[in-house]
Design a protein around this motif. Structure first.
Motif, PDB file in Angstrom:
ATOM      1  N   MET A  61      79.113  24.601  53.564  1.00  0.00           N
ATOM      2  CA  MET A  61      78.188  23.615  53.002  1.00  0.00           C
ATOM      3  C   MET A  61      76.795  23.977  53.496  1.00  0.00           C
ATOM      4  O   MET A  61      76.569  24.066  54.706  1.00  0.00           O
ATOM      5  N   LEU A  62      75.864  24.181  52.572  1.00  0.00           N
ATOM      6  CA  LEU A  62      74.496  24.537  52.927  1.00  0.00           C
ATOM      7  C   LEU A  62      73.587  23.345  52.696  1.00  0.00           C
ATOM      8  O   LEU A  62      73.652  22.697  51.649  1.00  0.00           O
ATOM      9  N   ILE A  63      72.755  23.066  53.670  1.00  0.00           N
ATOM     10  CA  ILE A  63      71.753  22.020  53.537  1.00  0.00           C
ATOM     11  C   ILE A  63      70.391  22.680  53.713  1.00  0.00           C
ATOM     12  O   ILE A  63      70.126  23.304  54.739  1.00  0.00           O
ATOM     13  N   PHE A  64      69.569  22.562  52.703  1.00  0.00           N
ATOM     14  CA  PHE A  64      68.260  23.197  52.717  1.00  0.00           C
ATOM     15  C   PHE A  64      67.238  22.229  53.302  1.00  0.00           C
ATOM     16  O   PHE A  64      67.294  21.022  53.051  1.00  0.00           O
ATOM     17  N   PRO A  65      66.277  22.732  54.085  1.00  0.00           N
ATOM     18  CA  PRO A  65      65.333  21.852  54.779  1.00  0.00           C
ATOM     19  C   PRO A  65      64.329  21.146  53.875  1.00  0.00           C
ATOM     20  O   PRO A  65      63.819  20.088  54.226  1.00  0.00           O
ATOM     21  N   ALA A  66      64.040  21.728  52.712  1.00  0.00           N
ATOM     22  CA  ALA A  66      63.028  21.141  51.830  1.00  0.00           C
ATOM     23  C   ALA A  66      63.245  21.682  50.414  1.00  0.00           C
ATOM     24  O   ALA A  66      63.887  22.722  50.231  1.00  0.00           O
ATOM     25  N   PRO A  67      62.707  21.012  49.406  1.00  0.00           N
ATOM     26  CA  PRO A  67      62.795  21.547  48.047  1.00  0.00           C
ATOM     27  C   PRO A  67      62.099  22.906  47.955  1.00  0.00           C
ATOM     28  O   PRO A  67      61.185  23.199  48.720  1.00  0.00           O
ATOM     29  N   GLY A  68      62.531  23.710  47.008  1.00  0.00           N
ATOM     30  CA  GLY A  68      61.895  25.011  46.788  1.00  0.00           C
ATOM     31  C   GLY A  68      62.892  26.056  46.333  1.00  0.00           C
ATOM     32  O   GLY A  68      64.048  25.761  46.056  1.00  0.00           O
ATOM     33  N   GLN A  69      62.425  27.289  46.271  1.00  0.00           N
ATOM     34  CA  GLN A  69      63.245  28.438  45.905  1.00  0.00           C
ATOM     35  C   GLN A  69      63.708  29.132  47.182  1.00  0.00           C
ATOM     36  O   GLN A  69      62.900  29.405  48.075  1.00  0.00           O
ATOM     37  N   TYR A  70      65.000  29.423  47.267  1.00  0.00           N
ATOM     38  CA  TYR A  70      65.573  30.074  48.441  1.00  0.00           C
ATOM     39  C   TYR A  70      66.408  31.273  48.019  1.00  0.00           C
ATOM     40  O   TYR A  70      67.195  31.182  47.075  1.00  0.00           O
ATOM     41  N   THR A  71      66.250  32.375  48.745  1.00  0.00           N
ATOM     42  CA  THR A  71      67.099  33.539  48.572  1.00  0.00           C
ATOM     43  C   THR A  71      68.194  33.451  49.630  1.00  0.00           C
ATOM     44  O   THR A  71      67.900  33.228  50.805  1.00  0.00           O
ATOM     45  N   ILE A  72      69.435  33.611  49.193  1.00  0.00           N
ATOM     46  CA  ILE A  72      70.578  33.504  50.099  1.00  0.00           C
ATOM     47  C   ILE A  72      71.109  34.900  50.386  1.00  0.00           C
ATOM     48  O   ILE A  72      71.396  35.671  49.467  1.00  0.00           O
ATOM     49  N   ARG A  73      71.239  35.202  51.681  1.00  0.00           N
ATOM     50  CA  ARG A  73      71.800  36.480  52.136  1.00  0.00           C
ATOM     51  C   ARG A  73      72.917  36.177  53.126  1.00  0.00           C
ATOM     52  O   ARG A  73      72.798  35.254  53.927  1.00  0.00           O
ATOM     53  N   VAL A  74      73.990  36.984  53.066  1.00  0.00           N
ATOM     54  CA  VAL A  74      75.141  36.751  53.941  1.00  0.00           C
ATOM     55  C   VAL A  74      75.629  38.055  54.553  1.00  0.00           C
ATOM     56  O   VAL A  74      75.323  39.144  54.070  1.00  0.00           O
TER      57      VAL A  74
END
Length: 108
Positions: A61-74
């Motif tokens: 489960m991912l919770i993002f700190p603020a609205p916006g565009q995020y690139t996810i890397r794993v």
């Protein structure tokens, strides 16, 4: 912010002797990074117990700190050294920073 479910599918071609940690990095367009690191399957099935060629389904489960565009890397790293395992594209080229880029998502 609404949490987002990320399901990772892992498969090893050889036995692993180390219990690796999964890292999930979410980077916004300003370069700010949020990390969600932890053992696969919340520690219920460590990587040293993975069976060769058996699919492992690992949900986060991912919770993002603020609205916006995020690139996810794993990726995976050894918690003793904090060095990520190499990660390769389908064409054999190594991913930069040993992190597989999954997607860029918009968060409201």
């Amino acid at each position: 912010n609404q949490p987002i479910t990320l399901t990772l599918y892992w498969q090893t071609s050889a036995e692993l002797s180390v219990d690796y940690t999964v890292f999930i990095h979410m980077t916004n367009t300003n370069g700010q990074q949020q990390a969600a690191d932890g053992p696969p399957l919340n520690g219920d099935w460590p990587t040293s117990a993975w069976q060769t060629n058996r699919l492992v389904v690992d949900t986060h489960m991912l919770i993002f700190p603020a609205p916006g565009q995020y690139t996810i890397r794993v990726g995976l790293y050894d918690p003793a050294t904090v060095i990520p395992l190499p990660a390769f594209r389908a064409d054999g080229v190594e991913w930069p920073d040993r992190a597989i880029e999954l997607a860029t998502v918009g968060v409201k």
